[in-house]
Every structure is written in C-alpha cells, then in structure tokens.
Design an enzyme around this catalytic site. Structure first.
Site, PDB file in Angstrom:
ATOM      1  N   SER A  52       0.806  -1.226   0.000  1.00 13.44           N
ATOM      2  CA  SER A  52       0.000   0.000   0.000  1.00 13.44           C
ATOM      3  C   SER A  52       0.838   1.275   0.000  1.00 13.44           C
ATOM      4  CB  SER A  52      -0.943   0.019   1.208  1.00 13.44           C
ATOM      5  OG  SER A  52      -0.219   0.146   2.419  1.00 13.44           O
ATOM      6  N   LYS A 120       0.982   4.736   6.874  1.00 16.53           N
ATOM      7  CA  LYS A 120       0.403   5.592   5.829  1.00 16.53           C
ATOM      8  C   LYS A 120       1.077   6.966   5.901  1.00 16.53           C
ATOM      9  CE  LYS A 120      -2.785   2.447   4.874  1.00 16.53           C
ATOM     10  NZ  LYS A 120      -2.665   1.603   3.661  1.00 16.53           N
TER      11      LYS A 120
END
Length: 231
Positions: A52, A120
C-alpha cells in the site's frame, strides 16, 4: 615448591569456563535490556506486510520508527507514520504461535509484523479541507492543488472522490499506492469516519534498515505541502 595436580588444572579450566559463560550471559542480558529500552522509548522496528505504500516502502522492508514523534505539534503533512488500528481497518488475524519470535518482537530484537498497525502518509491535519480535482485527479488541500512525487508510478492523487474536513485531534491518512491502499478514503462510512486519532500514532517512520540495498529514508516528504495555507 608445591607441585600442582591434574585436579588443580581441571578446576582452573572449569572456573575459566564458568567465568566466560557468566560474562557472555551478562552481555546478553545487557543487550536485551538496552534493546527493550530503545524499543519502548526511542525506536521500534516494523515489518512492512503489504504494497500500500509502494514505491516508497516495499513489501518486507524493515523500518525504524521514531517513537518520540507522536504528537500533533511534532507531526506534519507528508510524514510517513505508523499508527494503531483501533477502528477495524485490518481483518482479524490469528496470533503467531511461535513464542520465540513473539518474545524477540516484544523486547525489540525482531521487527513487529504490523498485524495491529498500519503505515500511511499524513495528508490532512486538524481543520484541513481535502478534496480531489476532478480534471487532474490531484488532491486539493485548503484550496491548493498539490503535486505528490512519492506516488506509485501511474496512479492519481485519488481514484475515489471525497470531500472532507479533518476534525480537531484527527488525521487524514493515505497510502502512496492509492489504487491498492485501504486508507482513510475506504473507511469514510466506518467508525471515526475514516479519520485517525492523533493518539493512535506510534511514531514517524525514519529509516528503511533492511534489506541493505534499500537502506535510507523511510519517505517522509513535506515539500508538496509547503504552499498549503493553514485552515
């Protein structure tokens, strides 16, 4: 002059072996204590389990996270951070039955597999208004369109349209591989509206430590947000 006997030599060898073993044991204990202190208060190692954050972070990268950078005053847009999954972003996983690796992970001698954590990039902080430019696909933060050089090649700022204002004490988080990231956008209908509480942040990712051919920065980049006005 007193002659030594064979038993004297054996006792000396036994004593020497015992002292050597004791010294090695002391060194091991000190190493474990130091590793635990570092892991608890300063740096913690994590293993990247998914793509990701590609190409910034690759699957199976080992990263070191700075635990001292975890408050809203210390964080900035563009920081890559690790945070606890408190709102069910990740599916339930079975615990690793290998007690040895669990113990090594606990004291800091083995990287966390991130089974209860995510990594993230911070896109929005308290008060920020974030949306998507329909024409370019780029993100717009507080009215300023930003160019993100860390994005995975070929992906847009977002392939999902959204329009949010970040509440106080919360963050808007997105992966660099936007087409393969279950980030804030994917959880807008879930608990906390897709936002991440600042107190969920474990720390800022600082270094890719392994594999050695990828040694270097973990990818925090604040420059794309330099021209973004405060909300």
């Amino acid at each position: 002059m007193t002659a030594s006997t064979p038993s004297d030599g054996a006792e000396k060898r036994t004593g020497g072996l015992f002292r050597g073993f004791r010294e090695i044991l002391i060194i091991i204990v000190i190493a474990i204590v130091v590793a635990f202190v570092i892991r608890t208060f300063f740096f913690r190692a994590f293993l990247i389990p998914s793509g990701s954050m590609e190409d910034t972070l690759q699957v199976n990268d080992r990263i070191f996270v700075n635990l001292l950078v975890d408050s809203e005053e210390q964080l900035e847009r563009g920081d890559v951070v690790v945070f606890e999954d408190q709102h069910g972003w990740l599916p339930p996983v079975e615990s690793d039955p290998n007690a040895f690796y669990q113990a090594m992970e606990f004291i800091g001698l083995y990287p966390s597999t991130s089974e209860q954590h995510l990594v993230k990039r911070i896109i929005g902080m308290s008060g920020d208004h974030i949306t998507v430019n329909d024409d370019s696909g780029n993100l717009v933060v507080n009215g300023t369109e930003i160019d993100e050089p860390y994005l995975y090649p070929g992906v847009e700022g977002s392939d999902i349209n959204f329009d949010v204002t970040v509440p106080e004490g919360k963050l808007w988080m997105m992966g660099d591989n936007r087409s393969a990231s279950g980030d804030s956008r994917s959880h807008m209908d879930g608990p906390n509206g897709g936002f991440v509480n600042v107190d969920q942040v474990v720390g800022r990712a600082e270094i890719v430590a392994w594999p050695l051919n990828r040694w270097g920065s973990a990818g925090s980049n604040n420059e794309p947000f330099d021209q973004v006005p405060e909300p």
